[in-house]
Design a protein around this motif. Structure first.
Motif, mmCIF file in Angstrom:
data_model
loop_
_atom_site.group_PDB
_atom_site.id
_atom_site.type_symbol
_atom_site.label_atom_id
_atom_site.label_comp_id
_atom_site.label_asym_id
_atom_site.label_seq_id
_atom_site.Cartn_x
_atom_site.Cartn_y
_atom_site.Cartn_z
ATOM 1 N N ALA A 1 0.862 -1.174 0.000
ATOM 2 C CA ALA A 1 0.000 0.000 0.000
ATOM 3 C C ALA A 1 0.903 1.231 0.000
ATOM 4 C CB ALA A 1 -0.917 0.010 1.221
ATOM 5 N N GLU A 2 0.349 2.336 -0.419
ATOM 6 C CA GLU A 2 1.129 3.563 -0.536
ATOM 7 C C GLU A 2 0.815 4.511 0.617
ATOM 8 O OE1 GLU A 2 0.742 5.139 -4.515
ATOM 9 O OE2 GLU A 2 0.813 3.123 -5.354
ATOM 10 N N PRO A 3 1.821 4.826 1.460
ATOM 11 C CA PRO A 3 1.577 5.658 2.637
ATOM 12 C C PRO A 3 1.555 7.151 2.346
ATOM 13 C CG PRO A 3 3.854 4.995 2.603
ATOM 14 C CD PRO A 3 3.191 4.304 1.427
ATOM 15 N N GLU A 4 1.863 7.532 1.111
ATOM 16 C CA GLU A 4 1.886 8.952 0.758
ATOM 17 C C GLU A 4 0.798 9.247 -0.271
ATOM 18 O OE1 GLU A 4 5.933 9.668 -0.458
ATOM 19 O OE2 GLU A 4 6.697 9.227 1.544
ATOM 20 N N GLU B 1 -5.799 8.608 -7.780
ATOM 21 C CA GLU B 1 -6.188 7.646 -8.804
ATOM 22 C C GLU B 1 -7.667 7.905 -9.092
ATOM 23 O OE1 GLU B 1 -5.162 4.920 -11.459
ATOM 24 O OE2 GLU B 1 -3.740 5.210 -9.825
ATOM 25 N N ASN B 2 -7.986 8.282 -10.320
ATOM 26 C CA ASN B 2 -9.372 8.577 -10.712
ATOM 27 C C ASN B 2 -9.997 9.604 -9.761
ATOM 28 O OD1 ASN B 2 -11.664 8.389 -12.319
ATOM 29 N ND2 ASN B 2 -12.399 6.500 -11.386
ATOM 30 N N GLY B 3 -9.199 10.609 -9.355
ATOM 31 C CA GLY B 3 -9.688 11.686 -8.507
ATOM 32 C C GLY B 3 -9.757 11.381 -7.024
ATOM 33 N N THR B 4 -9.318 10.202 -6.609
ATOM 34 C CA THR B 4 -9.380 9.793 -5.199
ATOM 35 C C THR B 4 -7.966 9.575 -4.664
ATOM 36 O OG1 THR B 4 -11.502 8.700 -5.551
ATOM 37 C CG2 THR B 4 -10.258 8.043 -3.595
ATOM 38 N N ASP B 5 -7.691 10.097 -3.465
ATOM 39 C CA ASP B 5 -6.400 9.859 -2.829
ATOM 40 C C ASP B 5 -6.379 8.420 -2.322
ATOM 41 O OD1 ASP B 5 -3.983 9.936 -1.494
ATOM 42 O OD2 ASP B 5 -4.503 11.650 -0.221
ATOM 43 N N VAL B 6 -5.431 7.619 -2.802
ATOM 44 C CA VAL B 6 -5.350 6.209 -2.426
ATOM 45 C C VAL B 6 -4.321 5.954 -1.317
ATOM 46 C CG1 VAL B 6 -6.225 5.352 -4.625
ATOM 47 C CG2 VAL B 6 -3.754 5.706 -4.345
ATOM 48 N N ASP C 1 -8.763 -3.829 -1.440
ATOM 49 C CA ASP C 1 -9.318 -3.804 -2.791
ATOM 50 C C ASP C 1 -8.384 -3.119 -3.770
ATOM 51 O OD1 ASP C 1 -9.552 -1.165 -1.979
ATOM 52 O OD2 ASP C 1 -11.719 -1.074 -2.182
ATOM 53 N N GLY C 2 -8.820 -3.018 -5.020
ATOM 54 C CA GLY C 2 -8.049 -2.318 -6.033
ATOM 55 C C GLY C 2 -6.965 -3.143 -6.700
ATOM 56 N N TYR D 1 -10.078 2.417 -8.793
ATOM 57 C CA TYR D 1 -9.590 1.350 -9.660
ATOM 58 C C TYR D 1 -10.724 0.718 -10.469
ATOM 59 C CZ TYR D 1 -5.484 2.002 -6.786
ATOM 60 O OH TYR D 1 -4.410 2.562 -6.140
ATOM 61 N N TYR D 2 -11.596 1.554 -10.990
ATOM 62 C CA TYR D 2 -12.707 1.116 -11.828
ATOM 63 C C TYR D 2 -12.190 0.324 -13.024
ATOM 64 C CZ TYR D 2 -16.447 1.594 -15.305
ATOM 65 O OH TYR D 2 -17.406 1.360 -16.259
ATOM 66 N N ASP D 3 -12.872 -0.770 -13.327
ATOM 67 C CA ASP D 3 -12.525 -1.577 -14.499
ATOM 68 C C ASP D 3 -13.800 -1.841 -15.295
ATOM 69 O OD1 ASP D 3 -11.745 -3.373 -16.427
ATOM 70 O OD2 ASP D 3 -10.984 -4.871 -15.026
#
Length: 165
Positions: free
Chosen positions: A3-6, A10-15, A32-33, A87-89
C-alpha cells in the motif's frame, strides 16, 4: 501486501493508506483495487487466520512495516464496477467479476522496518530470500511469502526490537 503511505490520486481519489491507517480502523478493512491477475490469484489463495506483511510502497523509504491478519477470505471486488472508484474496471461485470478483495485487520507494527534495499541484499543467490516472489516480480502488489521466508523475516524483526501493538 503493498500500500502507498503517501498521497497519490487515482481517478480523482487519494489512495494513500499506511499501516497507521489500518491500525486506526475499528472494522476489518477491505484490501481492494488489485488489478493484476497474478496478484489477484495470490489474494484468492489467502485463508482466514493467515498473517500477511504490510509493505509501504512508492514512498521515500519503501519496506515491510508490520503485519495484518486475513479475517475474511476473497469475495468479488465490487469497486471494480463503480465508475467513480479509484480502480474502476469497465471490463469487469457484476455477473462475471474479474477482481477480488480480502478483508484484513491490523496485527502489529515493526519497531524498525525492513527496507527494500535490505530485502534485495537478502535476496541475492544463496541468501534466505533468493526465491521471494516480491523480489523477482517487484511490480506485484500482493505476492506470496513462503513459510521459511516468513520465519526468516520475523527473525530479522525480532533482532531489531520486535513488534508493537
Amino acid at each position: 501486501m503493498k500500500a502507498e503511505p503517501e498521497t497519490r490520486f487515482e481517478n480523482g481519489t487519494d489512495v494513500k493508506f499506511s499501516i497507521d491507517d489500518l491500525k486506526s480502523r475499528t472494522e476489518p478493512e477491505p484490501w481492494d483495487g488489485i488489478r493484476n491477475y497474478v496478484a489477484r490469484n495470490n489474494l484468492r489463495s489467502m485463508k482466514k487466520g493467515e498473517l500477511a506483511f504490510f509493505y509501504h510502497s512508492n514512498c521515500k523509504e519503501p519496506g515491510i512495516v508490520g503485519t495484518m491478519e486475513i479475517v475474511q477470505e476473497h469475495s468479488p471486488d465490487l469497486s471494480a464496477h463503480n465508475s467513480k472508484a479509484p480502480y474502476y474496471d469497465p471490463k469487469s461485470k457484476p455477473d462475471d467479476p474479474k477482481w477480488s478483495v480480502v478483508h484484513v485487520r491490523y496485527r502489529s507494527k515493526f519497531v524498525q522496518q525492513i527496507g527494500l534495499q535490505e530485502l534485495k541484499a537478502m535476496g541475492k543467490p544463496g541468501s534466505p530470500l533468493e526465491n521471494m516472489q516480491m523480489l523477482k516480480q517487484s511490480r506485484l502488489s500482493v505476492s506470496r511469502v513462503s513459510p521459511s521466508e516468513w520465519e526468516y523475516l520475523m527473525g530479522v524483526v525480532k533482532e531489531r526490537g520486535g513488534e508493537t501493538e
